[in-house]
Enzyme design. Structure first.
Site, PDB file in Angstrom:
ATOM      1  CE  LYS A 187      -3.719   2.185   2.786  1.00  0.00           C
ATOM      2  NZ  LYS A 187      -4.520   2.295   3.889  1.00  0.00           N
ATOM      3  CE  LYS A 233      -6.445   1.929  -0.525  1.00  0.00           C
ATOM      4  NZ  LYS A 233      -6.950   1.607   0.584  1.00  0.00           N
TER       5      LYS A 233
END
Ligand SMILES: [Zn+2]
Length: 347
Positions: A222, A275
């Site tokens: 992330k 992400k």
């Protein structure tokens, strides 16, 4: 027939933001078509999502109250726990993912417990105080004012504490949250906090609580990203000070992303996620090459907002760009796509 990449609704996970109240359906300003939903409305939406052939939703919560220990994240009657029980009951068969993080429930909006630390240089502050002692010897009004200003400046500098995230104490809360969500009926635990060692801590806690079959989808890579902007409005989770760069990843680092994913896999992640999606397609592709677990990608709020905004201005064709963006994520290698288009993108 010759298409190499197919988009089907069974690859999608639909993100939902649940809030307190009844009959609430509040559109997120920067994400047209995305809403904050009270539990009753979330049930209705979940039913529609399921009917479209989308197998799963991921739940985020907007609690009424926030505090310094993220009570709303792990409380039995937390907003996600309530929504989970209701959707479980009303829409059986829908796979429920629970996002696990603390930022939405912390008064300061960080993903972990925050501890203030001393100002950077106490020595420098002491020197400033010595210099500002003019305040007591000042005679004229002007001298007094000047000295007072200096004094205020020094006091302000002293009051400005820095802070750090307390990793290990945060793990306890994340583990507690995961168990609470599993108890409420969440099928897949999805930690998004990026604290070190969280997958292992959550796995241990789930096993001890008897949830040995509850899988973990870890937000393994992330990145600290500007593309999260609209989400922070949707989930009301913007940090009140500082940013998340000390625990989220540097967008420049692909090899580091592989190390992060590897660590999560070793700690027991059953599925992994990258992400955001579109700015990190190469990371998705590299992860696909290297790891054999189910691979998810999150097409985040900013990716959605850009397409929506440009389409509203007539600058791009919405449907076409929406499908192209999703196909690219699939082509890069993601088998699961978390997207706000889950209910729209059907060929
Ligand atoms: Zn967070």
């Amino acid at each position: 027939m010759v298409s190499e990449t197919r988009l089907t609704p069974d690859a999608f996970v639909y993100p939902m933001f649940v809030c307190t109240g009844e009959g609430v359906r509040k559109e997120v300003r920067s994400m047209p078509g995305v809403f904050n939903l009270s539990v009753d409305q979330a049930v209705i939406e979940a039913r529609e999502v399921h009917a479209l052939g989308v197998p799963s939703v991921i739940l985020f919560g907007l609690p009424d109250k926030k505090d310094e220990v993220a009570t709303g994240a792990w409380a039995d009657d937390g907003i996600v726990q309530q929504a989970t029980r209701a959707i479980r009951r009303e829409v059986p068969g829908l796979v429920l993912m629970g996002d696990v993080c603390l930022c939405e429930y912390m008064s300061h909006g960080h993903c972990g417990i925050v501890k203030p630390t001393l100002p950077r240089s106490l020595g420098a502050a002491a020197i400033d105080v010595r210099d500002a002692k003019g305040v007591v010897v000042a005679r004229t009004k002007k001298e007094k004012e000047k000295a007072m200003d200096e004094f205020v400046a020094v006091a302000t500098r002293l009051a400005e504490t820095n802070y750090e995230i307390v990793n290990d104490a945060s793990l306890e809360l994340l583990a507690k949250t995961s168990v609470s969500l599993a108890k409420a009926g969440i099928d897949i635990i999805a930690p998004s906090d990026m604290m070190d060692g969280r997958v292992a801590a959550i796995r241990r806690a789930l096993d001890e609580a008897g949830f040995i079959n509850t899988p973990i989808l870890s937000y393994a890579a992330k990145f600290a990203s500007g593309f999260y902007g609209p989400f922070r409005e949707a989930a009301d989770s913007a940090p009140q000070f500082g940013d998340r760069r000390s625990y989220q990843m540097d967008g420049a680092n692909l090899r580091e992303a592989m190390r992060e994913i590897e660590a999560d896999v070793e700690e027991g992640a059953d599925m992994i996620m990258v992400k955001p999606a579109m700015p990190y397609l190469d990371v998705i592709a590299a992860a696909r090459e290297r790891f054999d677990l189910p691979l998810a990608a999150y097409q985040v709020s900013g990716e959605y907002a850009m397409i929506e905004a440009a389409a509203r201005n007539g600058w791009i064709e919405r449907e076409r760009v929406m499908m192209e963006s999703l196909v690219s994520i699939r082509r890069a290698g993601a088998s699961i796509i978390l997207t706000y288009y889950a209910t729209n993108a059907h060929e």
